[in-house]
Design a protein around this motif. Sequence first.
Motif, PDB file in Angstrom:
ATOM      1  N   GLY A 399       4.089  -0.876   7.873  1.00 55.79           N
ATOM      2  CA  GLY A 399       2.847  -1.540   7.477  1.00 55.79           C
ATOM      3  C   GLY A 399       1.597  -0.721   7.675  1.00 55.79           C
ATOM      4  N   LEU A 400       1.760   0.495   8.212  1.00 57.45           N
ATOM      5  CA  LEU A 400       0.585   1.276   8.598  1.00 57.45           C
ATOM      6  C   LEU A 400      -0.228   1.747   7.394  1.00 57.45           C
ATOM      7  N   LEU A 401       0.414   2.234   6.349  1.00 56.83           N
ATOM      8  CA  LEU A 401      -0.305   2.776   5.198  1.00 56.83           C
ATOM      9  C   LEU A 401      -1.251   1.743   4.595  1.00 56.83           C
ATOM     10  N   GLY A 402      -0.788   0.511   4.410  1.00 61.43           N
ATOM     11  CA  GLY A 402      -1.631  -0.520   3.814  1.00 61.43           C
ATOM     12  C   GLY A 402      -2.871  -0.814   4.642  1.00 61.43           C
ATOM     13  N   LYS A 403      -2.701  -0.829   5.955  1.00 60.77           N
ATOM     14  CA  LYS A 403      -3.843  -1.100   6.842  1.00 60.77           C
ATOM     15  C   LYS A 403      -4.857   0.040   6.801  1.00 60.77           C
ATOM     16  N   VAL A 404      -4.356   1.268   6.834  1.00 59.76           N
ATOM     17  CA  VAL A 404      -5.245   2.432   6.801  1.00 59.76           C
ATOM     18  C   VAL A 404      -5.959   2.511   5.452  1.00 59.76           C
ATOM     19  N   ARG A 405      -5.243   2.233   4.387  1.00 54.46           N
ATOM     20  CA  ARG A 405      -5.851   2.255   3.048  1.00 54.46           C
ATOM     21  C   ARG A 405      -7.009   1.257   2.953  1.00 54.46           C
ATOM     22  N   ALA A 406      -6.815   0.065   3.480  1.00 58.21           N
ATOM     23  CA  ALA A 406      -7.876  -0.954   3.446  1.00 58.21           C
ATOM     24  C   ALA A 406      -9.112  -0.483   4.205  1.00 58.21           C
ATOM     25  N   ASP A 407      -8.905   0.166   5.348  1.00 54.49           N
ATOM     26  CA  ASP A 407     -10.037   0.663   6.129  1.00 54.49           C
ATOM     27  C   ASP A 407     -10.754   1.802   5.412  1.00 54.49           C
ATOM     28  N   MET A 408     -10.005   2.683   4.762  1.00 49.80           N
ATOM     29  CA  MET A 408     -10.630   3.825   4.090  1.00 49.80           C
ATOM     30  C   MET A 408     -11.333   3.410   2.804  1.00 49.80           C
ATOM     31  N   ASP A 409     -10.955   2.303   2.217  1.00 51.35           N
ATOM     32  CA  ASP A 409     -11.643   1.803   1.025  1.00 51.35           C
ATOM     33  C   ASP A 409     -13.033   1.282   1.362  1.00 51.35           C
ATOM     34  N   ARG A 410     -13.290   0.893   2.637  1.00 54.23           N
ATOM     35  CA  ARG A 410     -14.577   0.264   2.968  1.00 54.23           C
ATOM     36  C   ARG A 410     -15.765   1.215   3.005  1.00 54.23           C
ATOM     37  N   PRO A 411     -15.852   2.392   3.524  1.00 49.55           N
ATOM     38  CA  PRO A 411     -14.872   3.100   4.359  1.00 49.55           C
ATOM     39  C   PRO A 411     -15.192   2.894   5.840  1.00 49.55           C
ATOM     40  N   GLU A 412     -14.139   2.801   6.641  1.00 52.41           N
ATOM     41  CA  GLU A 412     -14.283   2.695   8.088  1.00 52.41           C
ATOM     42  C   GLU A 412     -13.246   3.624   8.731  1.00 52.41           C
ATOM     43  N   PRO A 413     -13.503   4.927   8.708  1.00 46.37           N
ATOM     44  CA  PRO A 413     -12.508   5.869   9.236  1.00 46.37           C
ATOM     45  C   PRO A 413     -12.173   5.638  10.698  1.00 46.37           C
ATOM     46  N   ASN A 414     -13.150   5.137  11.480  1.00 43.23           N
ATOM     47  CA  ASN A 414     -12.855   4.881  12.892  1.00 43.23           C
ATOM     48  C   ASN A 414     -11.792   3.796  13.046  1.00 43.23           C
ATOM     49  N   ARG A 415     -11.861   2.763  12.205  1.00 45.96           N
ATOM     50  CA  ARG A 415     -10.851   1.692  12.270  1.00 45.96           C
ATOM     51  C   ARG A 415      -9.502   2.182  11.746  1.00 45.96           C
ATOM     52  N   ALA A 416      -9.533   3.043  10.729  1.00 43.69           N
ATOM     53  CA  ALA A 416      -8.280   3.609  10.216  1.00 43.69           C
ATOM     54  C   ALA A 416      -7.573   4.400  11.312  1.00 43.69           C
ATOM     55  N   LEU A 417      -8.338   5.201  12.050  1.00 46.59           N
ATOM     56  CA  LEU A 417      -7.738   5.961  13.138  1.00 46.59           C
ATOM     57  C   LEU A 417      -7.253   5.050  14.266  1.00 46.59           C
ATOM     58  N   GLU A 418      -7.955   3.950  14.501  1.00 49.18           N
ATOM     59  CA  GLU A 418      -7.481   2.971  15.494  1.00 49.18           C
ATOM     60  C   GLU A 418      -6.086   2.469  15.129  1.00 49.18           C
ATOM     61  N   LYS A 419      -5.876   2.199  13.843  1.00 50.99           N
ATOM     62  CA  LYS A 419      -4.570   1.689  13.390  1.00 50.99           C
ATOM     63  C   LYS A 419      -3.479   2.731  13.600  1.00 50.99           C
ATOM     64  N   ILE A 420      -3.789   3.982  13.271  1.00 51.78           N
ATOM     65  CA  ILE A 420      -2.795   5.043  13.438  1.00 51.78           C
ATOM     66  C   ILE A 420      -2.457   5.235  14.912  1.00 51.78           C
ATOM     67  N   PHE A 421      -3.479   5.260  15.752  1.00 50.06           N
ATOM     68  CA  PHE A 421      -3.233   5.485  17.175  1.00 50.06           C
ATOM     69  C   PHE A 421      -2.636   4.258  17.860  1.00 50.06           C
ATOM     70  N   ALA A 422      -2.752   3.087  17.235  1.00 49.56           N
ATOM     71  CA  ALA A 422      -2.044   1.912  17.759  1.00 49.56           C
ATOM     72  C   ALA A 422      -0.534   2.100  17.602  1.00 49.56           C
ATOM     73  N   VAL A 423      -0.106   2.685  16.486  1.00 45.93           N
ATOM     74  CA  VAL A 423       1.326   2.962  16.298  1.00 45.93           C
ATOM     75  C   VAL A 423       1.775   4.086  17.223  1.00 45.93           C
ATOM     76  N   ILE A 424       0.916   5.080  17.426  1.00 41.65           N
ATOM     77  CA  ILE A 424       1.235   6.139  18.396  1.00 41.65           C
ATOM     78  C   ILE A 424       1.409   5.536  19.788  1.00 41.65           C
ATOM     79  N   ASP A 425       0.557   4.570  20.137  1.00 39.76           N
ATOM     80  CA  ASP A 425       0.681   3.882  21.424  1.00 39.76           C
ATOM     81  C   ASP A 425       1.990   3.097  21.499  1.00 39.76           C
ATOM     82  N   LEU A 426       2.339   2.427  20.392  1.00 41.53           N
ATOM     83  CA  LEU A 426       3.622   1.712  20.348  1.00 41.53           C
ATOM     84  C   LEU A 426       4.782   2.667  20.578  1.00 41.53           C
ATOM     85  N   ALA A 427       4.695   3.866  19.979  1.00 47.13           N
ATOM     86  CA  ALA A 427       5.774   4.840  20.124  1.00 47.13           C
ATOM     87  C   ALA A 427       5.916   5.290  21.574  1.00 47.13           C
TER      88      ALA A 427
END
Length: 656
Positions: A399-427
């Motif tokens: 589900g990560l790509l869809g969330k990051v895409r939505a943030d970058m369309d706004r654009p909110e790169p800080n929120r996009a990176l939050e989503k990516i690093f949330a999965v890194i934290d999960l890992a």
Amino acid sequence: MAEKKETKKKTFYITTPIYYASGALHIGHCYTTVACDAVARFKRLDGYDVFYLTGTDEHGQKVQQAAAERGMTPQAFVDGLADRIKTLWARMDISNDGFIRTTDPAHEKAIADIFTRLYEKGDIYKSEYSGKYCAPCESFWTASQLVNGKCPDCGREVTDAKEECYFFRLSKYSDRVRKLLTETDFLQPDSRVKEMVNNFIDKGLSDLAVTRTSFDWGIKVPFDPKHVIYVWIDALPNYITALGYGSSDDEKFKKYWQCDMHVMAKEIVRFHAIVWPAILMALDIPLPKRVYGHGWITFGGDKMSKSKGNVVDPFVLTDRYGVDALRYFLLSCMPFGEDCSYTSELLLSAINNNLVNDLGNLVRRTFAMSKQYFDGKVNKPKKEDCNAEDKKFAAAIDGLLGKVRADMDRPEPNRALEKIFAVIDLANKYIDANKPWELNKTGNKARLNTVMYHLLESIRVCANLLLPFITKYPPRIFFGLGLDVPTDFAGAKFGVVKSYATTEIEPILNRLDINKELAELQKIAEADKAADKKPEKPAEKKEEKEMNEPEQISIDEFFRSQLLVVDIEDCVKVEKANKLLKLTVFDGTRRRTVVSGIAKAYSPDELVGKKAVLVANLKPAKLCGIMSEGMLLCAVGEDGVPRLVEPCGNAGDKVC
């Protein structure tokens, strides 16, 4: 058999403002450009045909005055500054497709044609301006527009001015601009709309002075050459002239216009949200789809500014911590629509906590375990080998790509990176929960393989989505995974790779001692400040010597300098001195150590193997604790940066 038609990509056109030709390069300049670069890179990977434009605004009174103060022509002055900006963008891995300068001949011709067209249409007329003038903004104001008697844009003092000008009928388009701002999502974020309507539209739009006669560095009005076109009609149309508008080669204009996103800092939103749409309306050109005005990077609560001495040098930060660290910090720690404060502590904490601890340790641990337990060879598990926890983890990755895409369309790169690093934290938590080391001890290889595969997939997908944001480390990760670097997001989902053959890689960065780094950054700042201080010269009488005339020497005095061709064999940075490099050179007879202030122009790796000219009989001197046995001959351009004079010949040859 019917020929298969190639699917036409959607276009995406994004711009930074064109930066005014000044020497104040700092991370505030990087902020907009890096954010636009992340959006441009994301859109390319997401299947768009992208055109990303940046550039320089090079005309005007301030440029002419700055050049005169340095005894230079305006063109030479702006050439050097444009080169410095291009060097900075190359350092920051900016992937712009175009770089426009308002001194480009094609731009100047197009602007002259646009001005003439607007004049013939009646949207530009000649009159006389009498009112208040702000020299730093090069703007005329009425008394009612001033804020506390000062310029409403920059807050500086204004002066009384009276001058014959050509005016653009901005007032004619007031109602249309109001509807654009209040009835569409043209301007974002919403807070900027309120500022424009309350501070400008509601107070009434006055016609805009668009020429000057008090200076001549600019594009002349074709039919009235004592007038110079300035700022609004000169600079703003760069977004269309860069695409070939007004020329015979206008295919890019036809392809990429309308602009999808103009991005700039909030102090110039007025020009882009009010003046620029009105100019386009007058020219009957479709309007951009969106204008985005982001906040400022502040330093100690104040806007970052060279004149205030609170700038942060991106060359220093990237030299010390790498491009990825600065790009990550700007994109992750700065909420894009708001003002945000820079501190070195924030930067260093982001490096340690996110890049080193979270991302770096995940990659390091996973690659090391896959090597230790499976010799790097990990296979996709069967469905029946995956439990509920695995499936939940896989779903988060999916589900990560869809969330990051939505943030970058706004654009909110800080929120996009939050989503990516949330999965890194999960890992990282997935490692702790599944304890691969214990699975290895018990010999449960099937379960161990499943865990390792899920971890490698999380790293792969996150690295794919990090490609627009940080540019150096993700490609290394793909090398470590044994995979090619992706050119799109087609594989940014779980379960794509059937088997891995991993290799351990160098870490993104080592953990920093924050207190030590803060002290080092302070020393660098102090060393730079000391280096920038110029020694005062004794006063000279004008009748004895002209101000800019060089002191004359005899030919015998000149030949006392022994100039030799040398080979540069080694080069390293001098710690605690941002401008100095320590070089080992060979003069045909012996090797010498030379300290040279050329770090702004070259990285150490660039210099090894080059030839240079050495002043070989200069008395040795100690610089930053290093004995320098000579001096390298350099040429100092209009940007003030020394660059080596590179000779022909062999080491030891005399230069004459």
